[in-house]
Design an enzyme around this catalytic site. Structure first.
Site, PDB file in Angstrom:
ATOM      1  N   LYS A  47       0.848  -1.195   0.000  1.00  0.00           N
ATOM      2  CA  LYS A  47       0.000   0.000   0.000  1.00  0.00           C
ATOM      3  C   LYS A  47       0.883   1.245   0.000  1.00  0.00           C
ATOM      4  CE  LYS A  47      -3.942   1.949   2.567  1.00  0.00           C
ATOM      5  NZ  LYS A  47      -4.798   1.782   3.752  1.00  0.00           N
ATOM      6  N   SER A  56      -9.651   1.660   2.761  1.00  0.00           N
ATOM      7  CA  SER A  56      -8.795   2.424   1.878  1.00  0.00           C
ATOM      8  C   SER A  56      -7.722   1.597   1.156  1.00  0.00           C
ATOM      9  CB  SER A  56      -8.093   3.542   2.667  1.00  0.00           C
ATOM     10  OG  SER A  56      -7.298   3.004   3.692  1.00  0.00           O
ATOM     11  N   SER A  97      -9.854  -0.519   6.978  1.00  0.00           N
ATOM     12  CA  SER A  97      -9.261  -0.320   5.650  1.00  0.00           C
ATOM     13  C   SER A  97      -8.572  -1.538   5.046  1.00  0.00           C
ATOM     14  CB  SER A  97      -8.272   0.844   5.694  1.00  0.00           C
ATOM     15  OG  SER A  97      -8.960   2.058   5.650  1.00  0.00           O
TER      16      SER A  97
END
Lengths: 484, 100
Positions: free
Chosen positions: A75, A150, A174
Site C-alpha cells: 500500500k 482504503s 481499511s
C-alpha cells in the site's frame, strides 16, 4: 498457485522466479488498465536484476527465506526506500523515502520482492479508494463498482492476480473492507503487534499494518514475517517476539478445539439481506461444529461517532507535518508569511476529503468542544473495551458480516458522504479497542463477494486463522481469481 | 454545537487549520460538516460516562525509554531535503514567521 507452494518450487529451482515474474507481468499488462490497482509499478527489468542479485547473495541460505522470490504489493502509505510513496496525495506525489518501513525491511530480509505500490484513499481517509488524488481503483468482480478501501489497490491486485500477497493498513476497517468487497482474506492485527515505523500516520492510536492474501496459509506466512517487537515504534508491544503463525495455525487446525462463538446480533440485523443471508450461511457452517450464542453490542451509532471523532482529531494533528518546507509539495515562499505559504501548500496538496477531516478534527479539538466530543469519545472507547473484555470471558471469537452492504457503484457514496461513514459500523470497534479482526470471503451474491468478520481478544491471531481455515475448507474459497 | 446560524464557523476553521475551501466547495463542506457533527452528537446520548477515565491508548503500558543515542543515521547528507528544501549552513530555510 498459493505462495506456500510457490516458495517451495522457487527453492528447488530459483530460475522459476523469472518465469513466474513473466506470467505475472503479462497478467498486469492485461488487467491493470481496467482496474488500476497500482500507483507505481516496478519495471520488470528492475525486478529481474533484483532477483539475480537476491539469488547470488543468498546462495547458501535460500532454504531459510520465508518469502523467497515472492512479489508483494505494498500500500502506498508504507515507506519504501527509493520507491515513490505518495499516500495517493498530491502532497507527496514526488516523495521518495530515504528509508524502508520496518515491515518492508522484514519482507526483503525474507527474500520477498516489492512489485509495486497500490492505490488507496488519500491518506487512507475513505472506504472506497475513490478519494485517491490520481484515479479510483475498480472492483475486478464488477468494474462499475468500488473495490472498498482504503487499501483498495492491495485487494484488487490480489483478486485479479497481479500479486500473490499484499500489505494493507487498517485504521477503521481499511484492510477488511476491501478484502470483503474483493473476495480475499485480510487481517488487522492486534494493535502493537506489527511495527508502524515507516507507515505514514492517519490516526496513530488505531493504525495497524496487516497482511492480505488469497488463502489463509499465505496470510499466516506474511503475518509471521511482519509481526514482532520493533524498538523504533514506541507503541510496538515489547513482549511479542517472533511467532510462527503457520505453525500455530496448523497446531489448532489438527487439534480442532471447539470454540465458543458469539454472534453479534445488531451487526446482522443492520446488514442488507443478501449479505445477511451469505454471512448466516457461513456462521451456520461454523456453528455445526462450534458452540454458538447470540450476543449484543448496543450503541452502534455511538461507536461510529466515537471512532470518527478520535480518527479526525488525531488526523488533524498528524497531518500538520506536511508544510512543504522540507519535503512533499514544493511552493515558492519568497517574501510570503508562514501562514500564507502554509495555507497554500495545504490547500493545494490535500484533496477535499482530507481537508474536510482536518477541519472537523480541529473543530472538535478546539476550546469548548474538546471535552464535549474528544474526551467523551475516549471515555466511550474505554466502556467499549470493557464490554469486549466481558464478552471475551465467555467467548473465544465473535463474528459478524465484515461490511453491512455489497460493494457500491462508483460515485454512489459521494451523494451521501455520511453513508460512507455509517458503512464502517462493523469494523471500527476492533480498532477502537485494539483487538485483531479478520475478513474471510465466504460467498458470492450476483457475482459480488461477501465477507465474514471474526474478532478475538488481543494477540489471539491464531484463533482467527484457525476459524478462517475451517471456513476455507468448507466453502472452497481459496485462490479464487476474478477475470475483469 | 454547530447550527445554521454559525455562518462564520467555516472561516474560523479555515483560519485554525490554515486550509481553504473554494467557493464551490464551501456550501458543500458546510453541509457535510454539519451532518458529521450531528453524528458526533450521538456520543452525548451515552449516559454514565462521568466517572469513566478516557482511554487514550489501547495498550496501557508505560512509555518505553531508551538511552539517548543515535540508532540510525538516516539522511546524513540531506538526501531527503535536496529536492525541496532551501538549505543554508545545514539549516532549512522556512517562510517568515514574524514581521511578514
Amino acid at each position: 498457485m498459493p505462495v506456500h507452494k510457490l516458495v517451495e518450487e522457487f527453492k528447488i529451482d530459483p530460475s522459476k522466479v523469472f518465469d513466474y515474474l513473466d506470467s505475472l507481468y503479462d497478467n498486469i499488462k492485461r488487467v491493470e488498465n481496467k482496474i488500476q490497482s497500482f500507483i507505481t509499478i516496478i519495471p520488470q527489468e528492475t525486478l529481474d536484476r533484483y532477483v539475480e542479485n537476491l539469488i547470488k547473495e543468498n546462495k547458501h541460505r535460500i532454504d531459510n527465506l520465508k518469502l523467497f522470490g515472492i512479489p508483494i504489493a505494498v500500500k502506498d502509505n508504507i515507506s519504501t526506500k527509493g520507491i515513490r510513496t505518495t499516500c495517493a496525495s498530491k502532497m507527496l506525489e514526488n516523495y521518495v523515502p530515504p528509508y524502508n518501513a520496518t515491515v518492508v525491511e522484514k519482507i526483503m530480509r525474507e527474500g520477498g520482492i516489492i512489485i509495486g505500490k497500490t492505490n488507496m484513499d488519500e491518506f487512507a481517509m475513505g472506504s472506497t479508494t475513490e478519494t485517491s488524488a490520481f484515479y479510483p481503483t475498480k472492483n475486478p468482480w464488477d468494474t462499475t463498482r468500488v473495490p472498498g478501501g482504503s487499501s483498495g489497490g492491495s485487494a484488487t491486485a490480489l483478486a485479479s492476480g497481479e500479486a500473490p500477497l499484499a500489505l494493507g493498513s487498517d485504521t477503521g476497517g481499511s484492510i477488511r473492507n476491501p478484502a470483503s468487497f474483493c473476495g480475499v482474506y485480510g487481517l488487522k492485527p492486534t494493535y502493537g503487534l506489527v511495527s508502524r515505523y515507516g507507515l505514514i500516520a492517519y490516526a496513530s492510536s488505531m493504525d495497524q499494518i496487516g497482511p492480505m492474501a488469497r488463502n489463509v496459509v499465505d496470510l499466516a506466512i506474511l503475518l509471521s514475517v511482519i509481526a514482532g517487537h520493533d524498538p523504533r515504534d514506541s507503541t510496538s508491544v515489547p513482549f511479542v517476539q517472533s511467532v510462527d503463525y503457520v505453525q500455530e495455525l496448523y497446531k489448532l487446525y489438527h487439534k480442532e478445539p471447539k470454540l465458543r462463538i458469539g454472534i453479534i446480533k445488531e451487526f446482522f440485523e443492520g446488514s442488507e439481506e443478501p449479505v445477511k443471508k451469505a454471512a448466516t450461511k457461513a456462521v451456520d457452517l461454523l456453528c455445526s461444529y462450534h458452540e454458538c450464542q447470540e450476543i449484543s453490542l448496543p450503541f452502534s451509532k455511538q461507536i461510529i461517532a466515537a471512532y470518527y471523532i478520535i480518527a479526525m482529531a488525531e488526523a488533524s494533528s498528524n497531518l500538520a507535518r506536511f508544510d512543504g518546507v522540507r519535503y512533499g509539495m514544493k511552493i515558492d515562499f519568497t517574501n510570503r508569511s508562514w501562514d500564507e505559504a502554509f495555507t497554500e501548500v495545504r490547500t493545494k496538496g490535500f484533496g477535499y476529503e482530507v481537508r474536510k477531516r482536518i477541519a472537523i478534527g480541529a473543530y472538535i479539538l478546539s476550546a469548548g468542544y474538546r471535552d464535549m466530543y474528544y474526551i467523551r469519545a475516549l471515555k466511550l472507547r474505554r466502556v467499549l473495551k470493557e464490554r469486549f473484555d466481558q464478552i471475551f470471558k465467555d467467548h473465544d471469537i465473535v463474528v459478524s458480516p465484515t461490511m453491512p452492504i455489497l460493494p457500491p457503484r462508483l460515485g454512489e457514496f459521494f451523494k451521501d458522504p455520511l453513508r460512507i461513514y455509517l458503512a464502517d459500523v462493523n469494523t471500527v470497534a476492533a480498532n477502537l479497542v485494539g483487538i485483531p479482526a479478520i475478513s474471510i470471503p465466504v460467498d458470492f451474491y450476483n457475482g459480488l463477494p461477501v465477507g465474514l468478520q471474526a474478532m478475538a481478544k488481543q494477540f489471539s491471531e491464531p484463533l482467527l486463522l484457525y476459524v478462517a481455515k475451517q471456513l476455507e475448507d468448507r466453502t472452497g474459497f481459496r485462490d479464487i481469481l476474478a477475470q475483469p | 454545537m454547530l447550527s445554521s446560524s454559525d455562518s462564520n464557523i467555516l472561516e474560523y476553521l479555515e483560519r485554525l487549520t490554515l486550509i481553504k475551501f473554494n467557493e464551490e466547495e464551501k456550501k458543500r463542506v458546510y453541509e457535510e460538516i454539519k451532518k458529521v457533527i450531528e453524528l458526533f452528537n450521538e456520543v452525548m446520548k451515552v449516559e454514565g460516562l462521568d466517572n469513566v477515565e478516557p482511554l487514550y491508548h489501547v495498550v496501557e503500558i508505560e512509555l518505553p525509554l531508551r538511552e539517548d543515542e543515535v540508532l540510525d543515521a538516516i539522511d546524513e547528507n540531506h538526501e531527503l531535503l535536496k529536492d525541496n528544501a532551501i538549505l543554508e549552513n545545514d539549516y532549512v530555510k522556512a517562510p517568515k514567521t514574524v514581521g511578514a
